[in-house]
Design a protein around this motif. Structure first.
Motif, PDB file in Angstrom:
ATOM      1  N   TYR A   3       0.861  -1.186   0.000  1.00 48.43           N
ATOM      2  CA  TYR A   3       0.000   0.000   0.000  1.00 48.43           C
ATOM      3  C   TYR A   3       0.894   1.231   0.000  1.00 48.43           C
ATOM      4  CZ  TYR A   3       0.870   0.858   5.022  1.00 48.43           C
ATOM      5  OH  TYR A   3       1.453   1.137   6.237  1.00 48.43           O
ATOM      6  N   THR A   4       0.314   2.343  -0.430  1.00 45.43           N
ATOM      7  CA  THR A   4       1.015   3.612  -0.396  1.00 45.43           C
ATOM      8  C   THR A   4       0.211   4.592   0.446  1.00 45.43           C
ATOM      9  OG1 THR A   4      -0.089   4.341  -2.429  1.00 45.43           O
ATOM     10  CG2 THR A   4       2.059   3.264  -2.669  1.00 45.43           C
ATOM     11  N   LYS A   5       0.914   5.597   0.982  1.00 47.85           N
ATOM     12  CA  LYS A   5       0.267   6.602   1.818  1.00 47.85           C
ATOM     13  C   LYS A   5      -0.049   7.839   0.995  1.00 47.85           C
ATOM     14  CE  LYS A   5       2.317   5.083   6.172  1.00 47.85           C
ATOM     15  NZ  LYS A   5       2.981   5.507   7.437  1.00 47.85           N
ATOM     16  N   GLY A   6      -1.213   8.421   1.253  1.00 47.19           N
ATOM     17  CA  GLY A   6      -1.636   9.625   0.575  1.00 47.19           C
ATOM     18  C   GLY A   6      -1.833  10.772   1.555  1.00 47.19           C
ATOM     19  N   GLN A  14      -2.604  -1.748  -2.711  1.00 50.25           N
ATOM     20  CA  GLN A  14      -2.012  -2.174  -3.976  1.00 50.25           C
ATOM     21  C   GLN A  14      -2.113  -3.681  -4.212  1.00 50.25           C
ATOM     22  OE1 GLN A  14      -0.169   0.092  -6.143  1.00 50.25           O
ATOM     23  NE2 GLN A  14      -1.142   1.667  -4.895  1.00 50.25           N
ATOM     24  N   VAL A  15      -2.854  -4.399  -3.372  1.00 49.40           N
ATOM     25  CA  VAL A  15      -2.892  -5.856  -3.498  1.00 49.40           C
ATOM     26  C   VAL A  15      -3.656  -6.295  -4.738  1.00 49.40           C
ATOM     27  CG1 VAL A  15      -3.718  -8.014  -2.462  1.00 49.40           C
ATOM     28  CG2 VAL A  15      -2.599  -6.292  -1.048  1.00 49.40           C
ATOM     29  N   CYS A  16      -4.813  -5.703  -4.982  1.00 51.31           N
ATOM     30  CA  CYS A  16      -5.632  -6.153  -6.108  1.00 51.31           C
ATOM     31  C   CYS A  16      -5.950  -5.004  -7.052  1.00 51.31           C
ATOM     32  CB  CYS A  16      -6.902  -6.857  -5.598  1.00 51.31           C
ATOM     33  SG  CYS A  16      -8.343  -5.793  -5.355  1.00 51.31           S
ATOM     34  N   PRO A  17      -6.510  -5.308  -8.220  1.00 48.75           N
ATOM     35  CA  PRO A  17      -6.743  -4.272  -9.234  1.00 48.75           C
ATOM     36  C   PRO A  17      -7.726  -3.175  -8.821  1.00 48.75           C
ATOM     37  CG  PRO A  17      -6.726  -6.437 -10.260  1.00 48.75           C
ATOM     38  CD  PRO A  17      -6.739  -6.666  -8.783  1.00 48.75           C
ATOM     39  N   ARG A  18      -8.410  -3.315  -7.704  1.00 44.11           N
ATOM     40  CA  ARG A  18      -9.320  -2.250  -7.276  1.00 44.11           C
ATOM     41  C   ARG A  18      -8.567  -1.001  -6.835  1.00 44.11           C
ATOM     42  NH1 ARG A  18     -14.277  -3.519  -7.320  1.00 44.11           N
ATOM     43  NH2 ARG A  18     -14.880  -5.693  -7.431  1.00 44.11           N
ATOM     44  N   LEU A  19      -7.368  -1.182  -6.294  1.00 46.28           N
ATOM     45  CA  LEU A  19      -6.543  -0.058  -5.842  1.00 46.28           C
ATOM     46  C   LEU A  19      -7.359   0.884  -4.952  1.00 46.28           C
ATOM     47  CD1 LEU A  19      -4.718   0.681  -9.234  1.00 46.28           C
ATOM     48  CD2 LEU A  19      -3.841  -0.643  -7.295  1.00 46.28           C
ATOM     49  N   CYS A  20      -7.991   0.321  -3.943  1.00 53.20           N
ATOM     50  CA  CYS A  20      -8.897   1.097  -3.085  1.00 53.20           C
ATOM     51  C   CYS A  20      -8.171   2.253  -2.394  1.00 53.20           C
ATOM     52  CB  CYS A  20      -9.512   0.204  -2.014  1.00 53.20           C
ATOM     53  SG  CYS A  20     -10.677  -1.010  -2.644  1.00 53.20           S
ATOM     54  N   PRO A  24      -8.987   7.155   6.734  1.00 48.81           N
ATOM     55  CA  PRO A  24      -8.748   6.640   8.085  1.00 48.81           C
ATOM     56  C   PRO A  24     -10.038   6.090   8.713  1.00 48.81           C
ATOM     57  CG  PRO A  24      -7.685   8.761   7.813  1.00 48.81           C
ATOM     58  CD  PRO A  24      -8.526   8.556   6.590  1.00 48.81           C
ATOM     59  N   GLY A  25      -9.915   4.937   9.351  1.00 44.14           N
ATOM     60  CA  GLY A  25     -11.060   4.322  10.006  1.00 44.14           C
ATOM     61  C   GLY A  25     -11.971   3.531   9.098  1.00 44.14           C
ATOM     62  N   LYS A  26     -11.652   3.464   7.816  1.00 43.90           N
ATOM     63  CA  LYS A  26     -12.494   2.748   6.861  1.00 43.90           C
ATOM     64  C   LYS A  26     -11.766   1.517   6.326  1.00 43.90           C
ATOM     65  CE  LYS A  26     -15.795   5.824   7.059  1.00 43.90           C
ATOM     66  NZ  LYS A  26     -17.100   5.495   7.679  1.00 43.90           N
ATOM     67  N   ARG A  27     -12.547   0.637   5.671  1.00 49.20           N
ATOM     68  CA  ARG A  27     -11.995  -0.569   5.067  1.00 49.20           C
ATOM     69  C   ARG A  27     -12.186  -0.537   3.550  1.00 49.20           C
ATOM     70  NH1 ARG A  27     -13.043  -5.737   9.144  1.00 49.20           N
ATOM     71  NH2 ARG A  27     -12.401  -4.659  11.056  1.00 49.20           N
ATOM     72  N   GLY A  28     -11.391  -1.347   2.860  1.00 51.18           N
ATOM     73  CA  GLY A  28     -11.513  -1.451   1.416  1.00 51.18           C
ATOM     74  C   GLY A  28     -12.709  -2.296   1.003  1.00 51.18           C
ATOM     75  N   PHE A  29     -12.873  -2.439  -0.294  1.00 53.64           N
ATOM     76  CA  PHE A  29     -13.980  -3.205  -0.869  1.00 53.64           C
ATOM     77  C   PHE A  29     -14.042  -4.620  -0.305  1.00 53.64           C
ATOM     78  CE2 PHE A  29     -15.914  -5.856  -4.144  1.00 53.64           C
ATOM     79  CZ  PHE A  29     -16.989  -5.094  -4.584  1.00 53.64           C
ATOM     80  N   CYS A  30     -12.905  -5.186   0.021  1.00 55.87           N
ATOM     81  CA  CYS A  30     -12.828  -6.569   0.501  1.00 55.87           C
ATOM     82  C   CYS A  30     -13.354  -6.733   1.920  1.00 55.87           C
ATOM     83  CB  CYS A  30     -11.395  -7.062   0.433  1.00 55.87           C
ATOM     84  SG  CYS A  30     -10.265  -6.145   1.516  1.00 55.87           S
ATOM     85  N   VAL A 158      -5.736 -10.269  -8.650  1.00 52.11           N
ATOM     86  CA  VAL A 158      -4.609  -9.786  -7.856  1.00 52.11           C
ATOM     87  C   VAL A 158      -3.670  -9.013  -8.771  1.00 52.11           C
ATOM     88  CG1 VAL A 158      -3.253 -11.884  -8.238  1.00 52.11           C
ATOM     89  CG2 VAL A 158      -2.853 -10.509  -6.169  1.00 52.11           C
ATOM     90  N   ASN A 159      -2.934  -8.064  -8.207  1.00 51.17           N
ATOM     91  CA  ASN A 159      -1.956  -7.333  -8.991  1.00 51.17           C
ATOM     92  C   ASN A 159      -0.689  -8.165  -9.187  1.00 51.17           C
ATOM     93  OD1 ASN A 159      -3.460  -5.005  -9.468  1.00 51.17           O
ATOM     94  ND2 ASN A 159      -2.820  -4.050  -7.552  1.00 51.17           N
ATOM     95  N   GLU A 160       0.074  -7.814 -10.202  1.00 50.63           N
ATOM     96  CA  GLU A 160       1.188  -8.662 -10.606  1.00 50.63           C
ATOM     97  C   GLU A 160       2.314  -8.709  -9.582  1.00 50.63           C
ATOM     98  OE1 GLU A 160       4.116  -9.135 -14.468  1.00 50.63           O
ATOM     99  OE2 GLU A 160       2.053  -8.416 -14.756  1.00 50.63           O
ATOM    100  N   GLN A 161       2.653  -7.590  -8.941  1.00 55.20           N
ATOM    101  CA  GLN A 161       3.754  -7.604  -7.984  1.00 55.20           C
ATOM    102  C   GLN A 161       3.480  -8.506  -6.781  1.00 55.20           C
ATOM    103  OE1 GLN A 161       4.971  -3.790  -6.402  1.00 55.20           O
ATOM    104  NE2 GLN A 161       6.552  -4.714  -5.103  1.00 55.20           N
ATOM    105  N   PRO A 162       2.314  -8.378  -6.116  1.00 54.29           N
ATOM    106  CA  PRO A 162       2.034  -9.330  -5.021  1.00 54.29           C
ATOM    107  C   PRO A 162       2.022 -10.783  -5.497  1.00 54.29           C
ATOM    108  CG  PRO A 162       0.519  -7.476  -4.928  1.00 54.29           C
ATOM    109  CD  PRO A 162       1.271  -7.348  -6.211  1.00 54.29           C
TER     110      PRO A 162
END
Length: 328
Positions: A3-6, A14-20, A24-30, A158-162
Protein backbone atom coordinates in the motif's frame (compact mmCIF):
# COMPACT_ATOMS: atom_id res chain seq x y z
CA UNK A 1 2.02 -5.19 2.70
CA UNK A 2 1.47 -3.43 -0.64
CA UNK A 3 0.00 0.00 0.00
CA UNK A 4 1.02 3.61 -0.40
CA UNK A 5 0.27 6.60 1.82
CA UNK A 6 -1.64 9.63 0.58
CA UNK A 7 -2.65 13.02 1.98
CA UNK A 8 -4.61 13.30 5.24
CA UNK A 9 -3.68 9.75 6.28
CA UNK A 10 -5.41 8.15 3.31
CA UNK A 11 -3.91 4.91 2.02
CA UNK A 12 -4.03 3.27 -1.41
CA UNK A 13 -4.14 -0.54 -1.28
CA UNK A 14 -2.01 -2.17 -3.98
CA UNK A 15 -2.89 -5.86 -3.50
CA UNK A 16 -5.63 -6.15 -6.11
CA UNK A 17 -6.74 -4.27 -9.23
CA UNK A 18 -9.32 -2.25 -7.28
CA UNK A 19 -6.54 -0.06 -5.84
CA UNK A 20 -8.90 1.10 -3.08
CA UNK A 21 -8.32 4.59 -1.67
CA UNK A 22 -9.19 4.11 1.99
CA UNK A 23 -9.76 7.01 4.43
CA UNK A 24 -8.75 6.64 8.09
CA UNK A 25 -11.06 4.32 10.01
CA UNK A 26 -12.49 2.75 6.86
CA UNK A 27 -12.00 -0.57 5.07
CA UNK A 28 -11.51 -1.45 1.42
CA UNK A 29 -13.98 -3.20 -0.87
CA UNK A 30 -12.83 -6.57 0.50
CA UNK A 31 -14.03 -5.61 4.02
CA UNK A 32 -10.86 -6.88 5.70
CA UNK A 33 -8.10 -4.35 4.95
CA UNK A 34 -8.49 -1.33 7.22
CA UNK A 35 -6.80 2.06 7.44
CA UNK A 36 -5.86 2.69 11.07
CA UNK A 37 -4.23 6.08 11.39
CA UNK A 38 -2.60 6.02 7.97
CA UNK A 39 -1.39 2.40 8.24
CA UNK A 40 -3.11 -0.40 6.33
CA UNK A 41 -3.87 -3.45 8.47
CA UNK A 42 -5.03 -6.93 7.47
CA UNK A 43 -7.74 -7.37 10.10
CA UNK A 44 -8.29 -11.01 9.15
CA UNK A 45 -4.67 -12.08 9.73
CA UNK A 46 -4.72 -15.60 11.25
CA UNK A 47 -8.54 -15.44 11.52
CA UNK A 48 -9.84 -18.75 10.15
CA UNK A 49 -13.52 -19.21 9.27
CA UNK A 50 -13.26 -22.82 8.09
CA UNK A 51 -10.74 -25.63 8.07
CA UNK A 52 -10.85 -29.31 7.10
CA UNK A 53 -8.82 -32.17 5.71
CA UNK A 54 -10.09 -32.42 2.13
CA UNK A 55 -9.47 -34.64 -0.89
CA UNK A 56 -7.19 -32.74 -3.27
CA UNK A 57 -9.84 -33.34 -5.96
CA UNK A 58 -12.24 -31.11 -4.02
CA UNK A 59 -10.20 -27.99 -4.82
CA UNK A 60 -10.57 -29.12 -7.69
CA UNK A 61 -7.08 -30.31 -8.62
CA UNK A 62 -7.05 -33.49 -10.71
CA UNK A 63 -3.44 -33.46 -11.91
CA UNK A 64 -1.70 -32.55 -8.64
CA UNK A 65 -1.08 -35.47 -6.28
CA UNK A 66 -4.31 -37.26 -7.30
CA UNK A 67 -5.90 -39.34 -4.55
CA UNK A 68 -4.11 -37.45 -1.77
CA UNK A 69 -5.52 -35.18 0.95
CA UNK A 70 -4.73 -31.56 1.81
CA UNK A 71 -5.33 -29.52 4.95
CA UNK A 72 -7.59 -26.68 3.81
CA UNK A 73 -8.31 -23.41 5.55
CA UNK A 74 -9.94 -20.10 4.71
CA UNK A 75 -10.77 -16.72 6.17
CA UNK A 76 -13.39 -14.03 5.48
CA UNK A 77 -13.69 -11.33 2.83
CA UNK A 78 -13.45 -11.13 -0.95
CA UNK A 79 -12.52 -8.56 -3.58
CA UNK A 80 -15.33 -9.60 -5.95
CA UNK A 81 -19.11 -9.58 -5.47
CA UNK A 82 -20.29 -12.56 -7.50
CA UNK A 83 -24.07 -12.86 -7.41
CA UNK A 84 -23.76 -16.66 -7.60
CA UNK A 85 -21.15 -17.02 -4.82
CA UNK A 86 -21.10 -20.54 -3.39
CA UNK A 87 -19.35 -19.48 -0.16
CA UNK A 88 -21.11 -16.17 0.43
CA UNK A 89 -21.57 -16.86 4.15
CA UNK A 90 -17.83 -16.35 4.70
CA UNK A 91 -16.93 -14.23 1.65
CA UNK A 92 -19.66 -11.59 2.05
CA UNK A 93 -20.84 -11.98 5.65
CA UNK A 94 -19.05 -11.82 9.02
CA UNK A 95 -18.95 -15.33 10.48
CA UNK A 96 -17.21 -16.34 13.67
CA UNK A 97 -13.55 -17.24 13.28
CA UNK A 98 -10.87 -19.25 15.06
CA UNK A 99 -7.40 -17.82 15.43
CA UNK A 100 -4.79 -20.12 13.87
CA UNK A 101 -1.25 -18.78 13.65
CA UNK A 102 0.99 -19.68 10.68
CA UNK A 103 2.95 -21.99 12.97
CA UNK A 104 -0.24 -23.70 14.15
CA UNK A 105 -1.51 -24.13 10.57
CA UNK A 106 1.70 -25.88 9.55
CA UNK A 107 1.61 -28.05 12.67
CA UNK A 108 -2.01 -29.04 11.96
CA UNK A 109 -1.03 -30.20 8.47
CA UNK A 110 1.99 -32.08 9.80
CA UNK A 111 -0.21 -33.70 12.45
CA UNK A 112 -2.38 -35.21 9.69
CA UNK A 113 0.71 -36.86 8.22
CA UNK A 114 1.74 -38.17 11.64
CA UNK A 115 -1.70 -39.73 12.03
CA UNK A 116 -1.21 -41.63 8.77
CA UNK A 117 -3.31 -39.52 6.42
CA UNK A 118 -1.81 -38.87 2.95
CA UNK A 119 -1.76 -35.08 3.50
CA UNK A 120 0.53 -33.28 1.06
CA UNK A 121 0.27 -29.77 2.49
CA UNK A 122 -1.92 -26.72 2.89
CA UNK A 123 -4.65 -25.28 0.66
CA UNK A 124 -5.74 -21.67 1.13
CA UNK A 125 -9.34 -21.85 -0.04
CA UNK A 126 -13.05 -21.39 0.82
CA UNK A 127 -12.72 -17.57 0.72
CA UNK A 128 -10.34 -15.50 -1.44
CA UNK A 129 -6.74 -16.22 -0.32
CA UNK A 130 -5.31 -13.06 -1.85
CA UNK A 131 -7.40 -11.11 0.66
CA UNK A 132 -5.48 -13.10 3.30
CA UNK A 133 -2.24 -12.19 1.59
CA UNK A 134 0.10 -11.55 4.54
CA UNK A 135 -1.06 -14.66 6.38
CA UNK A 136 -0.78 -16.86 3.30
CA UNK A 137 2.69 -15.44 2.59
CA UNK A 138 3.95 -16.12 6.12
CA UNK A 139 2.32 -19.56 6.35
CA UNK A 140 3.43 -20.71 2.90
CA UNK A 141 7.07 -19.93 3.71
CA UNK A 142 6.89 -21.99 6.91
CA UNK A 143 5.07 -24.80 5.09
CA UNK A 144 7.74 -24.91 2.37
CA UNK A 145 10.47 -25.16 5.03
CA UNK A 146 8.55 -28.06 6.61
CA UNK A 147 8.40 -29.96 3.31
CA UNK A 148 4.70 -29.27 2.68
CA UNK A 149 3.04 -28.18 -0.56
CA UNK A 150 1.07 -24.92 -0.85
CA UNK A 151 -2.10 -24.59 -2.94
CA UNK A 152 -4.19 -21.51 -3.75
CA UNK A 153 -7.84 -21.76 -4.78
CA UNK A 154 -8.42 -18.25 -6.05
CA UNK A 155 -10.40 -15.89 -8.24
CA UNK A 156 -7.06 -14.65 -9.64
CA UNK A 157 -7.99 -11.00 -9.06
CA UNK A 158 -4.61 -9.79 -7.86
CA UNK A 159 -1.96 -7.33 -8.99
CA UNK A 160 1.19 -8.66 -10.61
CA UNK A 161 3.75 -7.60 -7.98
CA UNK A 162 2.03 -9.33 -5.02
CA UNK A 163 1.45 -12.38 -7.21
CA UNK A 164 5.10 -12.61 -8.22
CA UNK A 165 6.32 -12.24 -4.63
CA UNK A 166 4.10 -15.11 -3.46
CA UNK A 167 4.63 -17.50 -6.39
CA UNK A 168 8.03 -18.86 -5.24
CA UNK A 169 6.22 -20.52 -2.32
CA UNK A 170 3.17 -21.82 -4.24
CA UNK A 171 3.10 -25.30 -5.77
CA UNK A 172 -0.36 -25.31 -7.40
CA UNK A 173 -3.29 -23.03 -8.09
CA UNK A 174 -6.86 -23.54 -9.17
CA UNK A 175 -7.92 -20.26 -10.74
CA UNK A 176 -11.54 -19.33 -11.40
CA UNK A 177 -12.03 -17.85 -14.84
CA UNK A 178 -15.65 -17.00 -14.18
CA UNK A 179 -16.48 -16.04 -17.76
CA UNK A 180 -14.71 -14.83 -20.87
CA UNK A 181 -16.31 -11.42 -21.28
CA UNK A 182 -15.57 -8.23 -19.42
CA UNK A 183 -19.30 -7.45 -19.39
CA UNK A 184 -19.97 -10.55 -17.27
CA UNK A 185 -17.24 -9.64 -14.79
CA UNK A 186 -18.47 -6.05 -14.46
CA UNK A 187 -22.19 -6.83 -14.19
CA UNK A 188 -22.12 -10.09 -12.22
CA UNK A 189 -18.87 -9.99 -10.22
CA UNK A 190 -18.06 -6.25 -9.89
CA UNK A 191 -14.64 -6.90 -11.43
CA UNK A 192 -12.74 -7.13 -14.71
CA UNK A 193 -11.57 -10.04 -16.84
CA UNK A 194 -8.09 -8.95 -17.95
CA UNK A 195 -6.39 -9.11 -14.52
CA UNK A 196 -7.56 -12.70 -14.09
CA UNK A 197 -6.17 -13.74 -17.47
CA UNK A 198 -2.91 -12.00 -16.59
CA UNK A 199 -2.71 -13.99 -13.34
CA UNK A 200 -2.98 -17.26 -15.29
CA UNK A 201 -0.34 -16.16 -17.77
CA UNK A 202 2.11 -14.97 -15.09
CA UNK A 203 1.63 -18.02 -12.85
CA UNK A 204 2.00 -20.46 -15.76
CA UNK A 205 5.43 -22.02 -15.61
CA UNK A 206 5.92 -21.13 -11.93
CA UNK A 207 3.51 -23.71 -10.52
CA UNK A 208 0.90 -26.25 -11.50
CA UNK A 209 -2.35 -24.58 -12.66
CA UNK A 210 -5.87 -25.81 -13.28
CA UNK A 211 -8.82 -23.65 -14.37
CA UNK A 212 -12.43 -23.74 -13.22
CA UNK A 213 -15.36 -22.10 -15.02
CA UNK A 214 -18.84 -22.28 -13.50
CA UNK A 215 -21.27 -22.39 -16.43
CA UNK A 216 -24.34 -20.31 -15.54
CA UNK A 217 -27.53 -20.74 -17.50
CA UNK A 218 -27.90 -17.95 -20.06
CA UNK A 219 -25.02 -15.82 -18.74
CA UNK A 220 -21.71 -17.36 -19.79
CA UNK A 221 -22.63 -20.66 -21.43
CA UNK A 222 -22.97 -19.77 -25.10
CA UNK A 223 -20.76 -21.60 -27.59
CA UNK A 224 -18.97 -18.49 -28.87
CA UNK A 225 -17.81 -17.49 -25.40
CA UNK A 226 -16.73 -21.01 -24.51
CA UNK A 227 -14.80 -21.23 -27.79
CA UNK A 228 -12.99 -17.98 -26.94
CA UNK A 229 -12.07 -19.32 -23.50
CA UNK A 230 -10.77 -22.57 -25.00
CA UNK A 231 -8.78 -20.79 -27.71
CA UNK A 232 -7.08 -18.57 -25.13
CA UNK A 233 -6.32 -21.45 -22.78
CA UNK A 234 -4.95 -23.59 -25.62
CA UNK A 235 -2.64 -20.70 -26.46
CA UNK A 236 -1.32 -20.65 -22.90
CA UNK A 237 -0.98 -24.44 -22.50
CA UNK A 238 -3.25 -27.16 -23.96
CA UNK A 239 -2.15 -29.45 -21.09
CA UNK A 240 -3.69 -27.13 -18.48
CA UNK A 241 -6.75 -28.94 -17.05
CA UNK A 242 -10.11 -27.16 -17.42
CA UNK A 243 -13.05 -27.88 -15.12
CA UNK A 244 -16.54 -26.90 -16.23
CA UNK A 245 -18.63 -26.77 -13.08
CA UNK A 246 -22.41 -27.05 -12.90
CA UNK A 247 -24.20 -24.01 -11.46
CA UNK A 248 -26.98 -24.32 -8.90
CA UNK A 249 -28.97 -21.34 -7.56
CA UNK A 250 -27.19 -19.67 -4.65
CA UNK A 251 -26.79 -16.31 -2.92
CA UNK A 252 -28.46 -13.65 -5.12
CA UNK A 253 -28.85 -15.65 -8.32
CA UNK A 254 -31.89 -17.86 -8.91
CA UNK A 255 -31.47 -19.02 -12.49
CA UNK A 256 -32.17 -22.68 -13.35
CA UNK A 257 -29.30 -25.16 -12.82
CA UNK A 258 -27.01 -25.66 -15.79
CA UNK A 259 -28.54 -28.22 -18.19
CA UNK A 260 -26.53 -31.40 -18.56
CA UNK A 261 -26.54 -30.91 -22.33
CA UNK A 262 -24.79 -27.54 -21.93
CA UNK A 263 -22.03 -29.10 -19.85
CA UNK A 264 -21.52 -31.95 -22.30
CA UNK A 265 -21.39 -29.60 -25.31
CA UNK A 266 -18.83 -27.41 -23.54
CA UNK A 267 -16.70 -30.42 -22.67
CA UNK A 268 -16.80 -31.80 -26.22
CA UNK A 269 -15.95 -28.40 -27.69
CA UNK A 270 -13.05 -27.87 -25.29
CA UNK A 271 -11.61 -31.32 -25.96
CA UNK A 272 -10.98 -30.32 -29.56
CA UNK A 273 -8.07 -28.15 -28.37
CA UNK A 274 -7.42 -29.03 -24.72
CA UNK A 275 -6.08 -32.38 -23.50
CA UNK A 276 -7.82 -32.56 -20.12
CA UNK A 277 -11.41 -31.35 -19.64
CA UNK A 278 -13.69 -32.27 -16.76
CA UNK A 279 -17.23 -31.64 -15.54
CA UNK A 280 -17.82 -30.87 -11.86
CA UNK A 281 -20.96 -30.80 -9.68
CA UNK A 282 -22.57 -33.40 -11.95
CA UNK A 283 -21.38 -36.88 -10.91
CA UNK A 284 -24.12 -38.52 -12.97
CA UNK A 285 -22.29 -37.42 -16.13
CA UNK A 286 -19.22 -39.49 -15.16
CA UNK A 287 -16.83 -36.96 -16.62
CA UNK A 288 -14.20 -36.73 -13.90
CA UNK A 289 -11.82 -39.54 -14.83
CA UNK A 290 -8.50 -38.74 -16.49
CA UNK A 291 -7.91 -40.38 -19.86
CA UNK A 292 -4.88 -40.35 -22.12
CA UNK A 293 -5.29 -37.69 -24.84
CA UNK A 294 -3.41 -40.00 -27.20
CA UNK A 295 -5.18 -43.35 -26.94
CA UNK A 296 -8.06 -42.83 -24.49
CA UNK A 297 -6.77 -45.22 -21.81
CA UNK A 298 -8.29 -44.45 -18.39
CA UNK A 299 -5.34 -43.31 -16.28
CA UNK A 300 -7.12 -42.09 -13.14
CA UNK A 301 -10.58 -43.43 -12.36
CA UNK A 302 -12.74 -41.12 -10.26
CA UNK A 303 -16.19 -41.59 -8.81
CA UNK A 304 -17.11 -38.76 -6.49
CA UNK A 305 -14.01 -38.29 -4.36
CA UNK A 306 -12.95 -41.91 -4.70
CA UNK A 307 -9.80 -41.87 -6.81
CA UNK A 308 -7.93 -44.84 -8.26
CA UNK A 309 -4.60 -43.98 -9.90
CA UNK A 310 -3.41 -46.36 -12.59
CA UNK A 311 0.10 -47.43 -13.58
CA UNK A 312 1.54 -44.06 -14.61
CA UNK A 313 4.39 -43.80 -12.13
CA UNK A 314 6.88 -42.89 -14.85
CA UNK A 315 4.67 -40.08 -16.15
CA UNK A 316 3.66 -41.82 -19.36
CA UNK A 317 0.55 -43.62 -20.56
CA UNK A 318 0.91 -47.41 -20.24
CA UNK A 319 -1.21 -47.79 -23.38
CA UNK A 320 0.69 -45.66 -25.88
CA UNK A 321 3.66 -44.15 -24.05
CA UNK A 322 2.43 -40.54 -24.38
CA UNK A 323 3.74 -38.25 -21.63
CA UNK A 324 0.96 -37.21 -19.24
CA UNK A 325 0.83 -33.81 -17.57
CA UNK A 326 0.70 -34.86 -13.92
CA UNK A 327 2.36 -33.91 -10.61
CA UNK A 328 2.78 -36.89 -8.24
Amino acid sequence: MFYTKGPEEQVNCQVCPRLCNIPPGKRGFCRVRENMGGILYATNYAECSSYALDPIEKKPLYHFYPGKLIFSLGTVGCNLRCGFCQNWQIAQETPSTTRISPEQAVELALEQKKRGYPCVGLAYTYSEPFMWYEYVYDTAKLARDAGLKNVLVTNGYVNEQPLRELLPYIDAMNIDVKAFTDDFYRSTCAGRLDPVLRTVEVAHGHCHIEITTLLITGLNDNQEEISSLVDWLAGVDPDMPLHFSRYFPNYKLDLPPTPEETLMRARDLARQKLHYVYIGNAPQLKSSSTTCPGCGTVLIDREGYRTQVGEISDGTCPGCGKRISLVT
